[in-house]
Design a protein around this motif. Structure first.
Motif, PDB file in Angstrom:
ATOM      1  N   MET A   1       0.819  -1.205   0.000  1.00 53.17           N
ATOM      2  CA  MET A   1       0.000   0.000   0.000  1.00 53.17           C
ATOM      3  C   MET A   1       0.853   1.254   0.000  1.00 53.17           C
ATOM      4  SD  MET A   1      -3.420  -0.178   2.211  1.00 53.17           S
ATOM      5  CE  MET A   1      -3.546  -1.858   2.833  1.00 53.17           C
ATOM      6  N   GLN A   2       0.283   2.269  -0.600  1.00 58.04           N
ATOM      7  CA  GLN A   2       1.042   3.506  -0.714  1.00 58.04           C
ATOM      8  C   GLN A   2       0.941   4.338   0.555  1.00 58.04           C
ATOM      9  OE1 GLN A   2      -0.189   5.872  -4.019  1.00 58.04           O
ATOM     10  NE2 GLN A   2       1.746   6.980  -3.995  1.00 58.04           N
ATOM     11  N   LYS A   3       2.002   5.065   0.855  1.00 58.25           N
ATOM     12  CA  LYS A   3       1.970   5.935   2.036  1.00 58.25           C
ATOM     13  C   LYS A   3       1.684   7.352   1.615  1.00 58.25           C
ATOM     14  CE  LYS A   3       4.506   3.312   5.351  1.00 58.25           C
ATOM     15  NZ  LYS A   3       5.471   3.407   6.428  1.00 58.25           N
ATOM     16  N   GLU A 199       0.643  13.005   9.483  1.00 60.84           N
ATOM     17  CA  GLU A 199       1.470  11.835   9.662  1.00 60.84           C
ATOM     18  C   GLU A 199       1.394  11.009   8.391  1.00 60.84           C
ATOM     19  OE1 GLU A 199       0.715   9.652  13.238  1.00 60.84           O
ATOM     20  OE2 GLU A 199       2.224   8.143  12.763  1.00 60.84           O
ATOM     21  N   GLU A 200       2.517  10.367   8.083  1.00 63.13           N
ATOM     22  CA  GLU A 200       2.545   9.514   6.897  1.00 63.13           C
ATOM     23  C   GLU A 200       1.916   8.169   7.242  1.00 63.13           C
ATOM     24  OE1 GLU A 200       6.371   8.186   5.109  1.00 63.13           O
ATOM     25  OE2 GLU A 200       5.911   9.869   3.770  1.00 63.13           O
ATOM     26  N   LEU A 201       0.743   7.918   6.697  1.00 67.78           N
ATOM     27  CA  LEU A 201       0.049   6.672   7.005  1.00 67.78           C
ATOM     28  C   LEU A 201      -0.180   5.885   5.730  1.00 67.78           C
ATOM     29  CD1 LEU A 201      -2.723   7.863   9.493  1.00 67.78           C
ATOM     30  CD2 LEU A 201      -0.501   6.835  10.039  1.00 67.78           C
ATOM     31  N   GLU A 202      -0.376   4.581   5.892  1.00 69.19           N
ATOM     32  CA  GLU A 202      -0.725   3.761   4.732  1.00 69.19           C
ATOM     33  C   GLU A 202      -2.118   4.149   4.284  1.00 69.19           C
ATOM     34  OE1 GLU A 202      -0.256  -0.309   5.703  1.00 69.19           O
ATOM     35  OE2 GLU A 202       1.895  -0.076   6.081  1.00 69.19           O
ATOM     36  N   GLU A 203      -2.245   4.326   3.012  1.00 74.32           N
ATOM     37  CA  GLU A 203      -3.505   4.856   2.505  1.00 74.32           C
ATOM     38  C   GLU A 203      -4.633   3.850   2.653  1.00 74.32           C
ATOM     39  OE1 GLU A 203      -4.879   7.586  -1.211  1.00 74.32           O
ATOM     40  OE2 GLU A 203      -3.078   6.353  -1.342  1.00 74.32           O
ATOM     41  N   HIS A 204      -5.761   4.387   2.923  1.00 69.57           N
ATOM     42  CA  HIS A 204      -6.938   3.580   3.173  1.00 69.57           C
ATOM     43  C   HIS A 204      -8.006   4.157   2.279  1.00 69.57           C
ATOM     44  CE1 HIS A 204     -10.095   1.559   5.439  1.00 69.57           C
ATOM     45  NE2 HIS A 204      -9.111   0.816   5.964  1.00 69.57           N
ATOM     46  N   HIS A 205      -8.765   3.321   1.572  1.00 73.59           N
ATOM     47  CA  HIS A 205      -9.624   3.913   0.529  1.00 73.59           C
ATOM     48  C   HIS A 205     -10.717   4.841   1.038  1.00 73.59           C
ATOM     49  CE1 HIS A 205      -9.780  -0.592   0.630  1.00 73.59           C
ATOM     50  NE2 HIS A 205     -10.748  -0.280   1.445  1.00 73.59           N
TER      51      HIS A 205
END
Lengths: 217, 504
Positions: A1-3, A199-205
């Motif tokens: 997953m993209q951050k 904050e850099e988080l894993e993207e969630h749709h």
């Protein structure tokens, strides 16, 4: 997953957090002077400052409660017992092996299960106890002839001891909290997030996305 | 990010300024300003006694002066003769004893023990003439001594052992024409500075005794607890300063449980030394058959053959007790229940849980007095007589005969055995009030070590008290948290360094 850079902590939330941090440090410092642990301001000034800071904290807490309920953010603190063991396991073993965090941080679940439990305890136990005992301490009336009977408390002892216990609990929370800040992705990740909100988080749709160009840095 | 840090720094500064702003109040309380204004006004007498022809006659005796006074002041002597100052006793209710007549007549004190049998000598300070050796009450109104209080020439002196009569060399005309006035209370108070007493200092408020000890119909307000037992007619600081004299509410709240004197009189006996201990048991030593005295470098008697040995102190830090204004006294003939501990002659009552009690500063005066170990009562020895051979200790220096004669005159049993017992008197300290710069600060009491209130343990005081369990538990919790954090951090750092090296 993209951050992606995600806006996690809202302006008021950060304001509340940092004001609370400053006030609690100040209250602990002046409070333990009143307790007799050391001398810095002098007893009289320590009492004065402690009382004023206490009222400021109470005002802040009132605003924070309003904010939590009006935004629905209070749901973040409802403890869930899922993954508690995994989270503990991570802090005791995983962290040393560079294992990934067992729970994913998102805007809707900012707190891991251990945090939820700890903050829930702080919010419904330690803070109410320290504020109530503190108010009783301040508004305590000696047994006396004049004044309102119902406000008379025979002895300060129990109030003072409960207030002290709560202060010790809060102080050890702060020590652990200050350390656990460093256990993010990088040592400074959590601190930066609480300062900037991003904050850099894993993207969630399903999440709101903000482009990294919008952030303040 | 830098902006946010700056904003946070700004808010912290704002909090500090707010705390400072709310805690700053530094103006003089208004009650104090009003008092200063009131007592700065001078009062001029509306009468000049030197112009009265009746006071220009030749007075043959002090009684003659009194007779002349009461021609005009024709009810005043009645007031005096009804006062406890005249009668040496008054009706008092004492807990556990009921109504008693209490006063110099029947109480035992820590100094010259008691008046019985020694009245002629005791009368040298009191307000009548013609006291007999049997302590006859003076019933003749011309025996009222007006001048001992109302002389303004400051020359009036009583003769030492003449039952209250003045010395024979006085100029009664000058005195009659001029009339118009303990540790914390000594000669130094008459003309003092505000370093000694803020109220009476001639460089301070210039108050006189009677400004506080207001007097109506010759009844002087204020109590001495050596002889008083009821919470009545006391002089208080509050009568002028109100119950809320401070600007700071927390200080005002203290006045519910702490007497003003506790903070505002940090030490007593600031000018002259005060007697702390009187040991009668050493009295009676003679040099070449004659009584003698020994003095210390300040001129205080440390030994007198007639009275024994003394210990003196200056700038004494008071003891502190709970006191509700009532007291019980050892009266002549009372049986001593406990002869192993010091006998308290005037027990002041009070405790934290008693609503009427406040913390008061006291001087505790200790003595070693003669007592009868068989009958378990204090001995009232015959001390004063004009001649040798009448049994008086101050002439004959014999404890046995002095006790026999003294106890007989006091109508008390005496077994013939004499022993000595420690006795204590509690003197509330009310005078020698310090300037506000010299009052005690919070730390004098609110600290763990050397708190002035170390002896008062029936309540919790912030800064002094804590729960040992909570303290030990709390500190260990902090230590363990810190250790845990450091250990966890150390392992993380070590592993990070190692894996960093591994990567290289």
């Amino acid at each position: 997953m993209q951050k992606k850079q995600v806006y996690v902590y809202k302006a008021f939330e950060r304001f509340w957090h940092w004001m609370q941090a400053i006030l609690i440090f100040f209250l602990a410092f002046s409070g333990f002077e009143i307790h007799g642990s050391y001398t810095f301001f002098g007893f009289q000034d320590a009492v004065k400052y402690h009382n004023i800071a206490a009222y400021m904290l109470i005002v802040l807490i009132v605003f924070a409660i309003f904010w939590h309920f009006s935004t629905g953010e209070w749901r973040q603190y409802v403890p869930s017992f899922n993954n508690i063991a995994a989270q503990l396991n991570y802090y005791i073993f995983g962290i040393f092996k560079n294992s990934p965090h067992p729970t994913k941080k998102t805007v809707l679940t900012k707190l891991n299960p251990l945090q939820k439990l700890t903050y829930f305890g702080l919010k419904i136990l330690v803070i109410p106890v320290i504020v109530t005992s503190g108010l009783l301490y301040m508004l305590y009336r000696y047994p006396q002839r004049h004044g309102i009977e119902a406000l008379n408390i025979e002895s300060l002892e129990l109030i003072a001891i409960i207030h002290t216990i709560a202060a010790f609990l809060l102080l050890s929370f702060i020590i652990a909290h200050l350390y656990l800040i460093t256990t993010g992705e990088k040592v400074t990740t959590n601190l930066k997030a609480m300062l900037t909100g991003y904050e850099e988080l894993e993207e969630h749709h399903n999440e709101e996305k903000k482009s990294s160009s919008e952030k303040s840095e | 990010m830098r902006k946010i840090v700056l904003i946070l720094a700004f808010f912290s500064l704002l909090i500090l300024i707010a705390v400072g702003f709310f805690s700053q109040k530094d103006y003089e309380p208004t009650t104090l300003m009003k008092l200063k204004e009131k007592y700065s006004q001078k009062v001029n007498s509306s009468v000049d006694h030197s112009k009265f022809t009746s006071l220009q006659q030749n007075f043959s005796s002090p009684q003659h002066v009194t007779a002349t006074c009461i021609i005009c002041h024709n009810k005043r002597h009645v007031e005096v003769m009804q006062s406890n100052h005249w009668n040496w006793e008054r009706e008092e209710y004492v807990e556990g004893r009921g109504i008693v007549y209490l006063g110099k007549k029947n109480a035992i004190n820590n100094f010259c023990i008691g008046t019985q049998g020694n009245e002629q000598s005791c009368a040298k300070c009191h307000i009548g003439y013609g006291m007999t050796s049997e302590g006859m009450v003076y019933t003749d109104s011309t025996n009222v001594d007006c001048l001992v209080c109302h002389d303004n020439t400051e020359t009036y002196v009583k003769d030492l052992e003449k039952g209250g009569a003045p010395v024979s060399t006085l100029d009664f005309n000058a005195i009659a024409q001029s009339v118009g006035k303990h540790g914390d209370l000594d000669m130094a108070m008459f003309e003092t500075t505000k370093d000694i007493d803020v109220h009476m200092g001639i460089d301070g408020a210039k108050l006189q005794c009677v400004d506080c000890h207001t007097t109506e119909k010759h009844n002087i307000s204020g109590k001495v607890y050596s002889l008083s037992s009821m919470n009545l007619d006391r002089n208080t600081c509050e009568q002028c300063h109100t119950e809320n004299p401070h600007d700071d509410n927390i200080l005002n709240e203290h006045s519910i449980k702490v007497a003003c004197q506790s903070c505002h009189i940090p030490t007593y006996a600031k000018a002259n030394s005060t007697k702390m201990y009187w040991d009668w048991s050493t009295a009676g030593k003679l040099k070449d058959g004659e009584p003698y005295e020994e003095d210390d470098s300040l001129g205080n008697h440390t030994y007198l053959s007639i009275k024994g040995s003394f210990v003196w102190e200056r700038n004494v830090v008071p003891d502190y007790i709970w006191f509700n204004g009532t007291a019980s006294h050892y009266l002549e003939g009372d049986v001593i229940k406990d002869t192993t501990n010091p006998l308290v002659l005037n027990q002041l009552h009070g405790s934290y849980s008693d609503n009427e009690s406040k913390i008061y500063p006291v001087k505790i005066h200790v003595a070693n007095q003669p007592y009868d170990p068989i009958n378990k009562i204090l001995i009232q020895p015959k001390l004063f007589a004009e001649k040798k051979g009448e049994g008086a200790f101050w002439k004959d220096f014999n404890w046995l005969t002095a006790s026999e004669v003294g106890m007989k005159e006091a109508n008390l049993p005496f077994s013939g055995k004499i022993s000595f017992i420690k006795t204590e008197m509690y003197w509330p300290v009310n005078h020698m009030v310090a300037t506000k710069e010299n009052t005690l600060d919070c730390k004098s009491c609110h600290q763990r070590e050397n708190s002035r209130l170390t002896g008062l343990n029936d309540f919790y005081m912030p800064g002094r008290d804590y729960s040992k369990i909570v303290e030990v538990g709390g500190v260990w919790m902090l230590i363990l948290t810190l250790l845990g954090v450091f250990a966890h951090g150390a392992v993380r750092i070590t592993l990070a360094v190692r894996s960093g090296k591994g990567k290289q």
